[in-house]
Structures are given as C-alpha cells and as structure tokens.
Design a protein around this motif. Structure first.
Motif, PDB file in Angstrom:
ATOM      1  N   HIS A 111      -1.192 -18.286 -12.066  1.00  0.00           N
ATOM      2  CA  HIS A 111      -2.210 -17.223 -12.220  1.00  0.00           C
ATOM      3  C   HIS A 111      -3.553 -17.515 -12.910  1.00  0.00           C
ATOM      4  O   HIS A 111      -3.605 -18.147 -13.946  1.00  0.00           O
ATOM      5  CB  HIS A 111      -1.602 -16.056 -12.992  1.00  0.00           C
ATOM      6  CG  HIS A 111      -0.182 -15.848 -12.692  1.00  0.00           C
ATOM      7  ND1 HIS A 111       0.241 -15.238 -11.552  1.00  0.00           N
ATOM      8  CD2 HIS A 111       0.948 -16.189 -13.371  1.00  0.00           C
ATOM      9  CE1 HIS A 111       1.557 -15.204 -11.549  1.00  0.00           C
ATOM     10  NE2 HIS A 111       2.012 -15.784 -12.627  1.00  0.00           N
ATOM     11  N   HIS A 149      -3.557 -12.051 -15.146  1.00  0.00           N
ATOM     12  CA  HIS A 149      -2.376 -11.852 -16.014  1.00  0.00           C
ATOM     13  C   HIS A 149      -2.704 -12.167 -17.479  1.00  0.00           C
ATOM     14  O   HIS A 149      -1.837 -12.575 -18.230  1.00  0.00           O
ATOM     15  CB  HIS A 149      -1.195 -12.747 -15.582  1.00  0.00           C
ATOM     16  CG  HIS A 149      -0.549 -12.349 -14.295  1.00  0.00           C
ATOM     17  ND1 HIS A 149       0.698 -11.776 -14.215  1.00  0.00           N
ATOM     18  CD2 HIS A 149      -0.978 -12.441 -13.026  1.00  0.00           C
ATOM     19  CE1 HIS A 149       1.009 -11.554 -12.944  1.00  0.00           C
ATOM     20  NE2 HIS A 149       0.010 -11.945 -12.199  1.00  0.00           N
ATOM     21  N   ASP A 154       3.794  -9.081 -11.631  1.00  0.00           N
ATOM     22  CA  ASP A 154       4.279  -9.445 -10.299  1.00  0.00           C
ATOM     23  C   ASP A 154       5.664  -8.833 -10.103  1.00  0.00           C
ATOM     24  O   ASP A 154       6.551  -9.015 -10.944  1.00  0.00           O
ATOM     25  CB  ASP A 154       4.385 -10.974 -10.173  1.00  0.00           C
ATOM     26  CG  ASP A 154       3.020 -11.631 -10.089  1.00  0.00           C
ATOM     27  OD1 ASP A 154       2.033 -10.921  -9.819  1.00  0.00           O
ATOM     28  OD2 ASP A 154       2.942 -12.855 -10.282  1.00  0.00           O
ATOM     29  N   HIS A 158       1.004 -13.498  -2.143  1.00  0.00           N
ATOM     30  CA  HIS A 158       1.549 -12.140  -2.328  1.00  0.00           C
ATOM     31  C   HIS A 158       2.440 -11.704  -1.186  1.00  0.00           C
ATOM     32  O   HIS A 158       2.464 -10.535  -0.811  1.00  0.00           O
ATOM     33  CB  HIS A 158       0.413 -11.128  -2.597  1.00  0.00           C
ATOM     34  CG  HIS A 158      -0.343 -11.447  -3.858  1.00  0.00           C
ATOM     35  ND1 HIS A 158      -1.396 -12.325  -3.905  1.00  0.00           N
ATOM     36  CD2 HIS A 158      -0.144 -11.045  -5.140  1.00  0.00           C
ATOM     37  CE1 HIS A 158      -1.833 -12.436  -5.144  1.00  0.00           C
ATOM     38  NE2 HIS A 158      -1.084 -11.682  -5.917  1.00  0.00           N
ATOM     39  N   HIS A 193       1.525  -7.539  -6.618  1.00  0.00           N
ATOM     40  CA  HIS A 193       0.928  -7.689  -7.949  1.00  0.00           C
ATOM     41  C   HIS A 193       0.286  -6.346  -8.320  1.00  0.00           C
ATOM     42  O   HIS A 193      -0.612  -5.886  -7.636  1.00  0.00           O
ATOM     43  CB  HIS A 193      -0.101  -8.828  -7.851  1.00  0.00           C
ATOM     44  CG  HIS A 193      -0.961  -9.047  -9.054  1.00  0.00           C
ATOM     45  ND1 HIS A 193      -1.319 -10.297  -9.491  1.00  0.00           N
ATOM     46  CD2 HIS A 193      -1.573  -8.181  -9.901  1.00  0.00           C
ATOM     47  CE1 HIS A 193      -2.106 -10.189 -10.557  1.00  0.00           C
ATOM     48  NE2 HIS A 193      -2.277  -8.910 -10.818  1.00  0.00           N
TER      49      HIS A 193
HETATM   50 ZN   LIG Z   1       0.209 -11.841  -9.952  1.00  0.00          ZN
END
Ligand SMILES: [Zn+2]
Length: 299
Positions: free
Chosen positions: A119, A122, A129, A215, A220
């Motif tokens: 990441h 974050h 996540d 993703h 997320h």
């Molecule tokens: Zn993430």
C-alpha cells in the motif's frame, strides 16, 4: 589552518566530496518498527497516502462477525471510527446469505504512516481491505489466517467478473457503501460494471464505489476524515466530482474494461519516460505532517 577546520566542521554537517552522505532513515522504516499505538488521543493526521495516526486502536483479531487476517503483519490497527465501522458492517453482512461476516485484511500499522511493503495509502487508520471471499468459518487459527487465500472475482480477460462473484457480493458492497462514514470504496472495474447492470431500486450508493486496478481479491474501504481530526485532509477530487452522474455508471467506467485494456498503438511515437514519482517508501519525516514526529516518539 582556519579554513581546514571550517571545512571539517561543514563536512560533519553535510556530505563532502568523496564521502558518502548518511542517508536519512525513511519514514516507513521508522513507522514500520513500532509495535504498539501511541498513547495519545485518536487523531488522523495528513493525507491517506502521506500521514500518520495518533491513538490507534487494535481491531480484536476475532469477533462475533469478523476475523482479522495475516496477523503477523500487525496491520489491524485503526482509527476508532474504522473499528466501529468494521464491527457494524460485519454484523450487517452476517445477515446476507452465504456470508458469516468478514475476513479483514490490512488496515494500518500501530501508528499508521508509510508502510515497508504494499500500500501507498492505509496511513491514517481510515483505509481497510476486506476480502471478497465469503467467510465459511470464523474460527480460523492463526496459522490458517496466514495461509488461506482470498479468491479473485475478475475473469481472465479483465473485462467481466468470474463465477466467484455472486449477487451476495453486491449486497455486501451495497451495505459497505451505504454507511455515511464512507468516503469511497475501490474495487476491480468489472465488479462495478456488473453492479451497474444488476442493481435494482435506488442506485445512488454505487457512486461511492470506484473502479481501480487490482482490488479483485479484496475491496478497499476509505472512511471520511473523522470530525475530531482537524488535520486530516479530505481527498479531492471527490467521488461526486469524478462521477458523470449519480451512480458513476458512466463512460469513464466503460474505459476501464475497454480502451484501458487495449495494447498501445505501435504506430504512435513512444511517450517520453516520466521521472519516477516519489511514493510512500521514499518519504522521510519532513514529508509528513509535523505532528507525526510526536506520534512516533510518544509513549
Ligand atoms: Zn487497500
């Protein structure tokens, strides 16, 4: 003689020709080395991809409707707003057929900040996540939580979802996006395309769901800046500004599953290489809000 002395003095301050400069320790190494939260009031400081988190809370590794995964990473720390959100979302998801609750992946380090791996964001305890794998059990051992993998919902052609995607996934995403604390959610574009095609009734919740690369194993969730975090920077452009309509089911979304996947035209001249942008792993403390020094040194 005087000059030599002066030069020596300067040499101790800055690197002199021939001597290697002492590189400043990167912020991700400093934040990555912290194993517990700072004993401060909760405060998200800076930007989602350039900041830190004071007074984090740890998401309990297991709860009635969730389990935190990959505990060895020690990234189940968050702003209390995120902890509350994950608890109430997982309780709601547990009412959806086939989902016993949520498997929760990385949130933040104990003091947020840039990470040593993966990441860019974050960093504020406001990004989490969530696995796209419906939990069958919520009593996984620590070892199982290290080794179990999520499953991709994206087809090999990157244009559609695959058979791991179900209508229940949309119910989970709808619950996640409908919470007023949510700023935006990232998911692989084919999943949003599917939801745009299949959602019924009021579809405004879809606007908060944004297509993004990757993703496809997890989605997320990003929360808005909490009311008490005065130095938390709101993300711009907003989802409303990015969307061409109330749902974001627009031509930009189509781009992700069409033009974006086409090979570059070999007849066109090659674009000059852009200089590499500095990212989370390049930052030193001076790049982060000044308060992050206190977060790092606080008890
Ligand atoms: Zn993430």
């Amino acid at each position: 003689m005087k000059i030599t002395k002066k030069l020596l003095f300067i040499c101790t301050l800055v690197a002199c020709a021939g001597l290697p400069a002492q590189a400043e320790t990167k912020a991700n190494k400093l934040f990555g080395a912290k194993s517990a939260a700072s004993q401060q009031a909760p405060n998200a400081l800076g930007k989602y991809a350039k900041g830190c988190l004071a007074g984090a809370q740890q998401l309990p590794e297991s709860g009635p409707t969730w389990q935190a995964m990959r505990l060895s990473r020690n990234r189940n720390w968050a702003h209390p707003e995120m902890i509350s959100y994950l608890k109430r979302l997982s309780a709601e998801v547990a009412t959806i057929r086939g989902w016993k609750g949520l498997y929760i992946g990385d949130i933040s380090q104990p003091r947020g900040g840039p990470m040593t791996s993966s990441h860019q964001s974050h960093q504020l305890g406001l990004d989490a996540d969530i696995w796209l794998l419906p939990p069958k059990r919520l009593n996984l051992s620590l070892a199982e939580r290290e080794n179990l993998s999520s499953k991709s919902v994206r087809a090999k052609n990157w244009r559609t979802v695959n058979s791991n995607w179900t209508p229940a996934h949309m119910a989970v995403l709808k619950a996640a996006a409908s919470d007023p604390a949510v700023e935006r959610i990232f998911i692989t574009a084919p999943a949003k395309v599917w939801m745009c095609d299949h959602a019924k009734g009021n579809k405004r919740w879809l606007q908060k769901i944004r297509p993004y690369w990757g993703h496809n194993y997890h989605f997320h969730v990003r929360l808005k800046c909490p009311a008490g975090s005065k130095n938390c920077k709101r993300q711009t452009p907003t989802v409303k500004q990015l969307s061409k309509n109330a749902t974001g089911c627009d031509k930009d979304l189509k781009w992700w599953v069409t033009t974006a996947l086409e090979p570059p035209d070999s007849n066109l001249p090659k674009a000059p290489k852009k200089p590499k942008k500095r990212g989370a792993r390049d930052y030193v403390m001076a790049d982060l809000p000044a308060q992050c020094r206190k977060v790092l040194t606080s008890k």
